[in-house]
Design a protein around this motif. Structure first.
Motif, PDB file in Angstrom:
ATOM      1  N   PRO A 137       0.843  -1.200   0.000  1.00 15.17           N
ATOM      2  CA  PRO A 137       0.000   0.000   0.000  1.00 15.17           C
ATOM      3  C   PRO A 137       0.877   1.248   0.000  1.00 15.17           C
ATOM      4  O   PRO A 137       2.081   1.187   0.236  1.00 15.17           O
ATOM      5  CB  PRO A 137      -0.768  -0.127   1.310  1.00 15.17           C
ATOM      6  CG  PRO A 137       0.189  -0.846   2.212  1.00 15.17           C
ATOM      7  CD  PRO A 137       0.972  -1.793   1.339  1.00 15.17           C
ATOM      8  N   THR A 138       0.259   2.368  -0.252  1.00 18.45           N
ATOM      9  CA  THR A 138       0.982   3.646  -0.317  1.00 18.45           C
ATOM     10  C   THR A 138       0.111   4.742   0.275  1.00 18.45           C
ATOM     11  O   THR A 138      -1.114   4.709   0.121  1.00 18.45           O
ATOM     12  CB  THR A 138       1.312   3.994  -1.785  1.00 18.45           C
ATOM     13  OG1 THR A 138       2.080   2.942  -2.354  1.00 18.45           O
ATOM     14  CG2 THR A 138       2.122   5.280  -1.881  1.00 18.45           C
ATOM     15  N   GLY A 139       0.775   5.703   0.909  1.00 17.88           N
ATOM     16  CA  GLY A 139       0.066   6.908   1.335  1.00 17.88           C
ATOM     17  C   GLY A 139      -0.189   6.987   2.826  1.00 17.88           C
ATOM     18  O   GLY A 139      -0.469   5.984   3.478  1.00 17.88           O
ATOM     19  N   GLY A 140      -0.048   8.201   3.358  1.00 16.69           N
ATOM     20  CA  GLY A 140      -0.362   8.424   4.760  1.00 16.69           C
ATOM     21  C   GLY A 140       0.778   8.071   5.687  1.00 16.69           C
ATOM     22  O   GLY A 140       1.882   7.700   5.268  1.00 16.69           O
ATOM     23  N   LEU A 141       0.511   8.176   6.975  1.00 19.16           N
ATOM     24  CA  LEU A 141       1.510   7.836   7.988  1.00 19.16           C
ATOM     25  C   LEU A 141       1.696   6.320   8.055  1.00 19.16           C
ATOM     26  O   LEU A 141       2.815   5.816   7.988  1.00 19.16           O
ATOM     27  CB  LEU A 141       1.057   8.364   9.351  1.00 19.16           C
ATOM     28  CG  LEU A 141       1.918   7.959  10.535  1.00 19.16           C
ATOM     29  CD1 LEU A 141       3.321   8.528  10.419  1.00 19.16           C
ATOM     30  CD2 LEU A 141       1.262   8.398  11.845  1.00 19.16           C
ATOM     31  N   ILE A 142       0.589   5.592   8.195  1.00 17.89           N
ATOM     32  CA  ILE A 142       0.630   4.131   8.137  1.00 17.89           C
ATOM     33  C   ILE A 142      -0.308   3.716   7.011  1.00 17.89           C
ATOM     34  O   ILE A 142      -1.528   3.865   7.112  1.00 17.89           O
ATOM     35  CB  ILE A 142       0.208   3.500   9.475  1.00 17.89           C
ATOM     36  CG1 ILE A 142       1.192   3.925  10.572  1.00 17.89           C
ATOM     37  CG2 ILE A 142       0.153   1.980   9.354  1.00 17.89           C
ATOM     38  CD1 ILE A 142       0.881   3.363  11.945  1.00 17.89           C
ATOM     39  N   ALA A 143       0.276   3.190   5.937  1.00 17.39           N
ATOM     40  CA  ALA A 143      -0.511   2.932   4.731  1.00 17.39           C
ATOM     41  C   ALA A 143      -1.282   1.628   4.791  1.00 17.39           C
ATOM     42  O   ALA A 143      -2.297   1.474   4.110  1.00 17.39           O
ATOM     43  CB  ALA A 143       0.413   2.922   3.515  1.00 17.39           C
ATOM     44  N   GLY A 144      -0.783   0.657   5.560  1.00 16.02           N
ATOM     45  CA  GLY A 144      -1.465  -0.627   5.649  1.00 16.02           C
ATOM     46  C   GLY A 144      -0.513  -1.785   5.425  1.00 16.02           C
ATOM     47  O   GLY A 144       0.707  -1.642   5.513  1.00 16.02           O
ATOM     48  N   GLN A 145      -1.124  -2.946   5.115  1.00 19.56           N
ATOM     49  CA  GLN A 145      -0.362  -4.188   5.019  1.00 19.56           C
ATOM     50  C   GLN A 145      -0.158  -4.585   3.554  1.00 19.56           C
ATOM     51  O   GLN A 145      -1.100  -4.566   2.766  1.00 19.56           O
ATOM     52  CB  GLN A 145      -1.123  -5.302   5.734  1.00 19.56           C
ATOM     53  CG  GLN A 145      -1.444  -4.990   7.183  1.00 19.56           C
ATOM     54  CD  GLN A 145      -2.563  -5.859   7.719  1.00 19.56           C
ATOM     55  OE1 GLN A 145      -2.457  -7.081   7.709  1.00 19.56           O
ATOM     56  NE2 GLN A 145      -3.630  -5.235   8.182  1.00 19.56           N
ATOM     57  N   GLY A 146       1.077  -4.950   3.216  1.00 16.22           N
ATOM     58  CA  GLY A 146       1.397  -5.442   1.886  1.00 16.22           C
ATOM     59  C   GLY A 146       1.597  -6.938   1.897  1.00 16.22           C
ATOM     60  O   GLY A 146       1.630  -7.577   2.967  1.00 16.22           O
ATOM     61  N   VAL A 147       1.728  -7.489   0.705  1.00 15.60           N
ATOM     62  CA  VAL A 147       1.821  -8.950   0.575  1.00 15.60           C
ATOM     63  C   VAL A 147       2.997  -9.321  -0.318  1.00 15.60           C
ATOM     64  O   VAL A 147       3.492  -8.516  -1.109  1.00 15.60           O
ATOM     65  CB  VAL A 147       0.522  -9.541  -0.020  1.00 15.60           C
ATOM     66  CG1 VAL A 147      -0.654  -9.261   0.894  1.00 15.60           C
ATOM     67  CG2 VAL A 147       0.254  -8.992  -1.421  1.00 15.60           C
TER      68      VAL A 147
END
Length: 420
Positions: A137-147
């Motif tokens: 993921p991209t963007g923000g302070l914490i963008a999320g979880q990638g795989v």
């Protein structure tokens, strides 16, 4: 009858990706785990590498591929893409790698839930020798979880290698909104989120009963951060400025986090700090101009200087539509001081180690997943062509939307309606 059909379908789904035995013989095998093997053979059975070496007995009935005069390597490993999450960059409806209008914290967001295994970008990438990739993921302070996924399959669950592979965050210029315009504010907000996640982790039942203090992010975000706080899931922090990298190391040490730096444009300035903290860096090599104020120290020698200091480095293209440029990046790293063997491992074995899958990926060794590429020369040279690609032991047709378009108009037929 219906039960038998369902059972058969389940068995098919559980079968190895490719049950056929394949022998790639006679080439120079660059295993990434040892010295090159001239006149070597890579034997593939049931989707795995069963043997690598010279003078290997080839089972009767095996498909034999003559690789004399060719290079045989592990598939390339791209550590920073949005593959399967974007089709047309300028069309927002096809972009699924970021959540819009969030509070800049989206830890609960997992890109696997929106990943498209039929993305037209995936074949373009894999026929260039990239067999495994991180989609993030991209963007923000914490963008999320990638795989982490292999680039073959029609269902997300069969492509995934590790889900999640990491939690993505940023403390650079692209996260300034999270800190109300100040870098110190970004770190303050990151600490606030981590403190809230710690508080939730100590007593989630209290939170669910509404008996805890108010926390600043959602329950799903708090839950998703628990493996990060436990050190089981890496926090992948995009940071370019030397001071930002040092700050990321400090925060990781403070909370006991498993840190990976993504970008690291000025990493060479703080290479000793990174090496001492055992923090790997995912680095793009083709940067020597300051694209922003946080990258004033950009230089081509970044990967070589990091590696010389003892930092584990994975090379990335940082691209999605042109992820195949990873070998150009690696080749340029060689031109600017990184030994060829190190550049080769930085796109094969080292990313597998960084993402915790080196027991199955990254090199040509018995027991590993059969992601293998046959090249007509040095894969780090731009003019080298791919001749065969295997993913999980299945040979991939060297066809993509781009090759189909090329072939359609290669020989024009005046009698044909090309609008069909």
């Amino acid at each position: 009858m219906r039960t038998r059909i369902v059972a058969a379908a389940m068995l098919l789904a559980a079968a190895p990706a490719a049950a056929q035995t394949v022998a790639i013989e006679g080439g120079t095998v660059y295993t990434a785990a040892g010295a090159p093997i001239r006149g070597g053979t890579v034997l593939i059975q049931d989707g795995r590498i069963s043997a690598v070496g010279a003078g290997i007995a080839i089972p009767a009935g095996a498909v034999r591929i003559d690789a004399r005069g060719k290079w045989v390597t592990p598939g390339l490993f791209e550590s920073s893409t949005n593959l399967g999450l974007v089709e047309v960059g300028g069309v927002q409806e096809t972009n699924d790698f970021r959540m819009q209008d969030t509070d800049r914290v989206a830890a609960g967001f997992n890109v696997a839930d929106g990943l498209n295994p039929r993305s037209m970008v995936i074949p373009v990438t894999r026929i260039a020798g990239v067999t495994t990739a991180v989609s993030r993921p991209t963007g923000g302070l914490i963008a999320g979880q990638g795989v982490l996924l292999d680039l073959d399959g029609s269902r997300v669950e069969t492509m995934l290698i590790r889900n999640p592979a990491g939690m993505w965050a940023s403390i650079g210029e692209n996260a300034r909104d999270a800190g109300h315009g100040a870098r110190g504010g970004i770190i303050m907000r990151l600490r606030e989120v981590l403190e809230d996640a710690k508080a939730y982790g100590r007593n989630p039942a209290s939170y669910d009963r509404g008996e805890s203090r108010e926390l600043s992010v959602s329950r799903l975000d708090l839950q998703a951060l628990q493996p990060v706080l436990a050190g089981r899931l890496p926090l992948v922090v995009e940071a370019h400025r030397a001071a930002d990298i040092q700050e990321a190391i400090r925060v990781a040490r403070e909370y006991g986090l498993k840190l990976i730096i993504s970008g690291g444009t000025e990493g060479w300035m703080v290479a000793q700090d990174l090496a001492a903290a055992h923090v790997p860096v995912i680095v793009k090599v083709l940067n020597n101009l300051p694209a922003s104020y946080e990258a004033l120290g950009a230089r081509y020698e970044n990967a070589a200087l990091l590696r010389r200091a003892g930092v584990q480095v994975a090379i990335t293209s940082g691209e999605t539509f042109k992820a195949y440029n990873i070998r150009q990046e690696a080749g340029n790293a060689v031109a600017y001081g990184l030994p060829w063997e190190e550049a080769f491992r930085a796109v094969t074995l080292y990313p597998a180690q960084i993402w915790g899958v080196a027991d199955r990926y990254g090199s040509l060794e018995p027991g590993k997943v059969a992601n293998v590429v046959v090249w007509d020369g040095d894969p780090l040279e731009l003019l080298t062509r791919v001749e065969h690609v295997f993913i999980r032991g299945r040979e991939i047709p060297l066809v993509s939307r781009e090759t189909q378009l090329r072939d359609r108009y290669r020989h024009l037929d005046d009698s044909r309606a090309y609008r069909q």
